[in-house]
Design an enzyme around this catalytic site. Structure first.
Site, PDB file in Angstrom:
ATOM      1  N   GLY A 164     -87.414  30.114 -28.469  1.00  0.00           N
ATOM      2  CA  GLY A 164     -86.495  30.638 -27.297  1.00  0.00           C
ATOM      3  C   GLY A 164     -85.058  30.248 -27.738  1.00  0.00           C
ATOM      4  N   LYS A 201     -81.753  33.176 -44.877  1.00  0.00           N
ATOM      5  CA  LYS A 201     -80.220  33.430 -44.770  1.00  0.00           C
ATOM      6  C   LYS A 201     -79.784  33.997 -43.820  1.00  0.00           C
ATOM      7  CE  LYS A 201     -76.319  35.642 -47.334  1.00  0.00           C
ATOM      8  NZ  LYS A 201     -75.594  35.290 -47.948  1.00  0.00           N
ATOM      9  N   ARG A 291     -99.348  38.499 -28.346  1.00  0.00           N
ATOM     10  CA  ARG A 291     -98.912  38.312 -26.971  1.00  0.00           C
ATOM     11  C   ARG A 291     -98.302  39.655 -26.294  1.00  0.00           C
ATOM     12  NH1 ARG A 291     -94.471  37.028 -25.470  1.00  0.00           N
ATOM     13  NH2 ARG A 291     -92.854  35.630 -26.371  1.00  0.00           N
TER      14      ARG A 291
END
Length: 449
Positions: A164, A201, A291
């Site tokens: 998130g 990176k 999921r």
């Protein structure tokens, strides 16, 4: 096949799963907090169980309450949806110990891919291209500087247990490493209880491309194409489309085949999404979600494959019902995440929906659990629905999306619909010329919508 499935989630995804169960003739159990007693999935389920108060930790994240609900109702399987406990390996293990099926991958695969460092090492071992960076956790700012000097600036410090967008900090040069390292550690510890960081990176103008895969746990796996999720705000996806306007057929096949082979070698079971940053014709693995994704409908629209149906069928012991050659991709699909938020500030807007009119017509799908008179609770994610449109090509899809956004009415609360109305008229979006930073730059422009 299962006889009764408990849906361990809420909102639009709970209703999406319930509908799939009903089409398969499987009885359903809805669980809900006290705040969700009037939710649509609770009204439509065969049975419902209140599992706690409005706080997620005391209800939707409360494993003992969920296990009690399974025992009370006799559910022989649990579908976790997305979010909450969908990627909780311990929950999957507990269900297995009680001889209740977890509709998802094995707890081992959830655990491997849930640790960002181990996931990257696993992906590399399976032949999936990865972003240059640290081999494991970065234990000090000094080590971070050494690795950054090897791979080149700018670099990104990320929480190993993250998600998130939390616990992520960019360092443009050596002078910024100390602050980025300490800030990311604190944020990671506060958000996830684990301050382990790793480094990658930092790509300047990448697209966010993800590949949908499906495996049967028996050494067979296929890919169902890619989705472009580059329109993001604070690392949260806002709009997704399939196929990506940035890929050609050769790139699409190459990365899809790599992902399918990797999941077959891993004996992965169920649906999963392998996410990449894509820049200058190269793919770089960033994570795997074990999921169902919020944006899974765009894949369903271009393939005609019901991913929730496949999840349930495979979890019950079924084989893959098709080969890679059987999968065809038709047309173009776009999904807009409709949130109960102000369209530009993204400030949450819970409250009562006084009028609700979703769009319809050919190639139009609205996944939502709300209705006129429903009150959006302030305790959970602000997603209230998804508008998904399909067309024979991207131009037709964009025209259909514009028409649907004009039809969509949600009164009584603020929503992000006005933002999407503006985006469909933007020339960069029309041309498919955007990267993961585009939306944030666009939103920085102080325009009222």
């Amino acid at each position: 096949m299962f006889s009764k499935i408990l849906i361990a989630n809420r909102g639009e995804i709970a209703l999406r799963i319930l509908r799939a169960c009903k089409e398969l003739g499987i009885a359903t159990v809805a669980v809900h907090s006290t705040a969700d007693a009037n939710a649509m999935h609770v009204r439509l389920a065969d049975e419902s169980v209140c599992i706690g108060p409005h706080t997620a930790r005391d209800s939707y994240l409360n494993i003992p309450s969920l296990m009690a609900a399974c025992e009370i109702t006799g559910a022989d399987a649990v579908h976790p949806g997305y979010g909450f406990l969908s990627e909780n390996a311990r929950f999957a293990e507990i269900l297995e110990a009680h001889k209740i099926a977890f509709i998802g991958p094995s707890s081992e695969h959830i655990r491997i891919m849930g640790d960002k460092i181990e996931a990257k090492q696993t992906a590399k071992r399976l032949g999936i291209p990865v972003v240059p960076g640290s081999e494991g956790g970065v234990t000090s700012a000094t080590e971070a500087k050494r690795i950054a000097a090897e791979i080149g600036y700018p670099v990104l410090l990320k929480a190993a247990a993250g998600g998130g967008g939390r616990g992520m900090k960019v360092a443009l040069n050596e002078g910024e490493i100390e602050t980025a390292y300490s800030t990311a550690r604190v944020e990671a510890r506060n958000s996830f209880g684990d301050d382990t960081l790793y480094m990658e990176k930092y790509l300047q103008k990448p697209r966010h491309i993800e590949v949908q895969i499906l495996g049967d746990g028996k050494g067979r796996a296929v890919h169902l194409g890619e989705r472009d999720c580059s329109l993001q705000r604070r690392h949260q996806k806002v709009l997704e489309e399939a196929p990506s306007p940035a890929l050609n057929a050769a790139n699409r096949k190459k990365i899809g085949d790599i992902c399918a082979k990797a999941m077959a070698d891993m004996s992965y079971s169920g649906v999963g999404t392998i996410e990449f940053l894509y820049e200058n014709g190269e793919f770089y693995f960033i994570e795997m979600n074990t999921r169902l994704q919020v944006e899974h409908p765009v894949t369903e629209m271009i393939t005609g494959i019901d991913l929730v149906n496949e999840q349930i069928r495979i979890a019950s012991g079924g084989d893959l019902g098709f080969t890679q050659d059987d999968i065809t991709f038709e047309g173009h699909a776009i999904e807009c995440r409709i949130n109960a938020e102000h369209a530009r500030t993204f400030v949450p807007s819970p409250g009562k929906i006084t009028y609700y009119h979703p769009p319809g017509g050919l190639g139009v799908r609205v996944d939502s659990g709300v209705y006129q008179g429903y009150s959006i609770p302030p305790h959970y994610d602000s997603l209230i629905g998804k508008l998904i449109v399909h067309g024979r090509n991207r131009v037709e899809c964009m025209m259909r999306l514009r028409r649907c956004l004009d039809e969509f009415v949600v009164d009584g609360i603020e929503t992000t619909i006005p933002l999407f109305r503006e985006l469909v008229d933007n020339q960069d979006i029309a041309n498919g010329m955007y990267d993961i930073h585009w939306l944030e730059k666009y939103l920085a422009d102080p325009v009222d919508i």
